[in-house]
Design a protein around this motif. Structure first.
Motif, mmCIF file in Angstrom:
data_model
loop_
_atom_site.group_PDB
_atom_site.id
_atom_site.type_symbol
_atom_site.label_atom_id
_atom_site.label_comp_id
_atom_site.label_asym_id
_atom_site.label_seq_id
_atom_site.Cartn_x
_atom_site.Cartn_y
_atom_site.Cartn_z
ATOM 1 N N PHE A 76 -5.738 25.129 17.727
ATOM 2 C CA PHE A 76 -6.081 23.699 17.716
ATOM 3 C C PHE A 76 -6.812 23.281 18.993
ATOM 4 N N LEU A 77 -6.563 24.000 20.075
ATOM 5 C CA LEU A 77 -7.351 23.748 21.288
ATOM 6 C C LEU A 77 -8.822 24.088 21.008
ATOM 7 N N ALA A 78 -9.030 25.218 20.327
ATOM 8 C CA ALA A 78 -10.412 25.621 20.006
ATOM 9 C C ALA A 78 -11.092 24.545 19.163
ATOM 10 N N ILE A 79 -10.358 23.982 18.223
ATOM 11 C CA ILE A 79 -10.976 22.956 17.375
ATOM 12 C C ILE A 79 -11.326 21.717 18.193
ATOM 13 N N VAL A 80 -10.439 21.317 19.083
ATOM 14 C CA VAL A 80 -10.728 20.129 19.905
ATOM 15 C C VAL A 80 -11.996 20.369 20.738
ATOM 16 N N VAL A 81 -12.064 21.544 21.362
ATOM 17 C CA VAL A 81 -13.210 21.831 22.233
ATOM 18 C C VAL A 81 -14.507 21.895 21.419
ATOM 19 N N ILE A 133 -6.447 16.804 18.104
ATOM 20 C CA ILE A 133 -5.646 16.608 19.322
ATOM 21 C C ILE A 133 -4.170 16.503 18.949
ATOM 22 N N ASP A 134 -3.883 15.745 17.897
ATOM 23 C CA ASP A 134 -2.478 15.607 17.485
ATOM 24 C C ASP A 134 -1.893 16.979 17.133
ATOM 25 N N TYR A 135 -2.646 17.785 16.411
ATOM 26 C CA TYR A 135 -2.138 19.101 16.001
ATOM 27 C C TYR A 135 -1.933 20.010 17.206
ATOM 28 N N PHE A 179 -10.119 10.820 21.830
ATOM 29 C CA PHE A 179 -11.244 11.729 21.585
ATOM 30 C C PHE A 179 -12.569 11.061 21.957
ATOM 31 N N ILE A 180 -12.734 9.803 21.545
ATOM 32 C CA ILE A 180 -13.996 9.115 21.873
ATOM 33 C C ILE A 180 -14.092 8.878 23.372
ATOM 34 N N VAL A 181 -12.978 8.544 24.004
ATOM 35 C CA VAL A 181 -13.020 8.320 25.452
ATOM 36 C C VAL A 181 -13.490 9.601 26.148
ATOM 37 N N ALA A 182 -12.943 10.750 25.735
ATOM 38 C CA ALA A 182 -13.343 12.019 26.355
ATOM 39 C C ALA A 182 -14.841 12.263 26.151
ATOM 40 N N THR A 183 -15.313 12.012 24.931
ATOM 41 C CA THR A 183 -16.734 12.205 24.622
ATOM 42 C C THR A 183 -17.607 11.349 25.532
ATOM 43 N N VAL A 184 -17.261 10.061 25.585
ATOM 44 C CA VAL A 184 -18.084 9.112 26.321
ATOM 45 C C VAL A 184 -18.034 9.389 27.826
ATOM 46 N N TYR A 224 -16.290 11.678 12.669
ATOM 47 C CA TYR A 224 -16.052 12.986 13.284
ATOM 48 C C TYR A 224 -14.953 12.866 14.335
ATOM 49 N N SER A 225 -14.960 11.740 15.053
ATOM 50 C CA SER A 225 -13.959 11.593 16.116
ATOM 51 C C SER A 225 -12.576 11.317 15.532
ATOM 52 N N VAL A 226 -12.529 10.851 14.290
ATOM 53 C CA VAL A 226 -11.222 10.716 13.639
ATOM 54 C C VAL A 226 -10.639 12.123 13.438
ATOM 55 N N VAL A 227 -11.478 13.032 12.944
ATOM 56 C CA VAL A 227 -11.014 14.409 12.738
ATOM 57 C C VAL A 227 -10.734 15.072 14.091
ATOM 58 N N GLY A 228 -11.582 14.761 15.088
ATOM 59 C CA GLY A 228 -11.321 15.262 16.447
ATOM 60 C C GLY A 228 -9.945 14.803 16.917
ATOM 61 N N GLY A 229 -9.627 13.548 16.604
ATOM 62 C CA GLY A 229 -8.320 12.999 16.970
ATOM 63 C C GLY A 229 -7.181 13.745 16.272
ATOM 64 N N TRP A 230 -7.351 14.046 15.005
ATOM 65 C CA TRP A 230 -6.315 14.818 14.294
ATOM 66 C C TRP A 230 -6.083 16.145 15.013
#
Ligand code: PHE
Length: 451
Positions: free
Chosen positions: A310-315, A112-114, A148-153, A104-110
């Motif tokens: 893309f901000l909405a998706i990250v959040v 962020i890139d977008y 993304f994982i750093v933000a989560t943790v 999931y965090s891989v997609v979260g990372g995408w």
């Protein structure tokens, strides 16, 4: 370990945390295209029915186990069924959310890139090949996965109240505002009404048994069921909170958000003259194309919508990933006596590593296959098709057949104090004992045999 456990500050905070877990990529990315592919309003109808007849009872089973024991998944099983095989359910539901978190965090990372791309001005000349080139090149996806994982943790390491509760308090209202702005814009585009029709016109001929199973599967994924996230959040609820109301509120918010996302995305897809059969590539391939096409007419507007989207998706992805991470952290804190900080670091290490391998499975590790699937696809398939249904099945069997009925009623009704819950209890109990296990078993078997 005798330390007092934190609690959410209010029942609204608990509902927001659960809704935050529920609202995620499943709503924005999966729901719109699945609705489109499976008969529009007919699919939504089954989805609604599934959410309230099947998923809500499962969610309540998890909630009442968590709240009764004030423990995470592993500890809860040890308390309610000491030294029994049920500990494996506790163990499984510590592992499953961490596997989900990794990919999931891989997609979260995408996402962020977008988002960064959108801020920087777009996806370049050849927008249609952007995604394929981006994921195949290891460094940027890895960097954003790490971020993304750093933000989560970081949020989880700050604790229930100052971390998770505070984050959700800001991010959920922000998410609603963002999606409503995007929806308004999308509905105002010429040709948008075709997209609306696509979502609301019921086509019962597409409602095949596999579409029905897909609606139920979507409902499980969207409500974060069967992997202990709801159980863990409920363990931080207060004894006087109303479980039925919180569960129904969570299901309601999740549903509303899925519909809003559908009406934000599909009208734009139709307005751009694209066939909506795009499936999983909808967000990362089709939408940037649409944004760049809109950009020809009004560059600033299209860029702003792209940034907000893309901000909405990250959040949305973050509020969900936080709930997955909390399951592992709760386990290490409650059962192994770790400090929250240390537990967060351990979970970071484990999920970062598995996630990094998932990320690389789009590039250098493409040839590494498990049962014919890349690591990313395998983790996704394993969790959403099997572990979530299997976990849900075991939770309903546990509450319906292993726990004492009097204890279940006691927790469901707060010791008899909640009149409405008392009246609904017989229906709930019937669904949990007979209907839910049978239906989940069918879905599980159909995933096993048909996919
Ligand atoms: N419900 C989340 C979504 O819709 C995904 C999720 C699954 C979250 C399992 C937590 C646990 O994206």
């Amino acid at each position: 370990m005798a330390k007092r456990r934190e609690k959410f500050g209010s029942s609204l905070a608990a509902v927001m945390a659960m809704a935050g877990s529920a609202i995620g990529l499943g709503n924005i990315w999966r729901f719109p295209y699945m609705t489109g592919q499976n008969g529009g309003a007919a699919f939504i109808l089954v989805y609604l029915l599934a959410a309230f007849i099947l998923s809500l009872p499962i969610m309540l089973c998890e909630s009442l186990i968590g709240r009764r024991t004030s423990s995470g998944t592993f500890g809860a099983m040890e308390k309610l069924a000491p030294r029994s095989k049920w500990k494996y359910l506790g163990f499984l539901t510590v592992i499953s959310p961490l596997v989900i978190l990794s990919y999931y965090s891989v997609v979260g990372g995408w996402s962020i890139d977008y988002f960064v791309r959108s801020v920087a001005g777009g996806f370049g000349q050849d927008v249609s090949s952007y995604f394929a080139l981006f994921v195949a090149n290891p460094s940027r996806p890895l960097l954003y996965h790490t971020l993304f994982i750093v933000a989560t943790v970081l949020v989880v390491s700050r604790g229930i109240k100052s971390g998770i509760e505070s984050f959700n308090k800001i991010s959920l209202p922000l998410l609603f505002v963002l999606i409503v702005i995007i929806m308004t814009y999308s509905l105002s585009l010429p040709g948008a009404m075709e997209g609306v029709k696509y979502l609301v016109k019921p086509d019962f001929s597409k409602l095949t048994p596999s579409a029905i199973a897909a609606a139920m599967g979507q409902s499980f994924f969207s409500l974060s069921l069967g992997v202990g996230t709801i159980l863990t959040y409920a363990s931080y609820m207060k004894k006087q909170d109303n479980l039925l109301r919180s569960g129904a509120g969570t299901a309601f918010f999740d549903m509303v958000f899925a519909l809003l996302a559908g009406f934000a995305i599909m009208p734009a897809v139709f307005a751009a003259g694209i066939e909506p059969g795009a499936g999983p590539g909808l967000i990362f391939e089709t939408l940037p194309f649409i944004f760049s096409k809109m950009g020809l007419a009004s560059p600033i507007l299209s860029r702003s919508v792209s940034i907000l989207f893309f901000l909405a998706i990250v959040v949305a992805a973050l509020t969900s990933s936080i709930s997955m991470c909390e399951v592992g952290v709760t386990y290490l804190v409650d059962e192994k006596g770790f400090s929250r900080k240390k537990a967060s670091i351990v979970i970071f290490g484990a999920t970062w590593l598995l996630g990094a391998l998932c990320s690389l499975s789009f590039g250098p590790l493409e040839q590494f296959k498990i049962l014919g699937k890349t690591l990313f696809d395998f983790c996704d398939h394993l969790t959403s098709d099997y572990l979530m249904t299997f976990g849900s099945l075991l939770f309903v069997i546990f509450v319906g057949w292993k726990m004492k009925k009097a204890d279940v009623r006691d927790e469901f009704t707060n010791g008899g104090r909640l009149g409405v819950s008392g009246r609904i209890f017989p229906v709930f109990y019937f669904l949990v004992r007979y209907v839910a296990p049978a239906v989940i078993l069918i879905i599980f078997l159909s995933n096993l045999l048909l996919k």
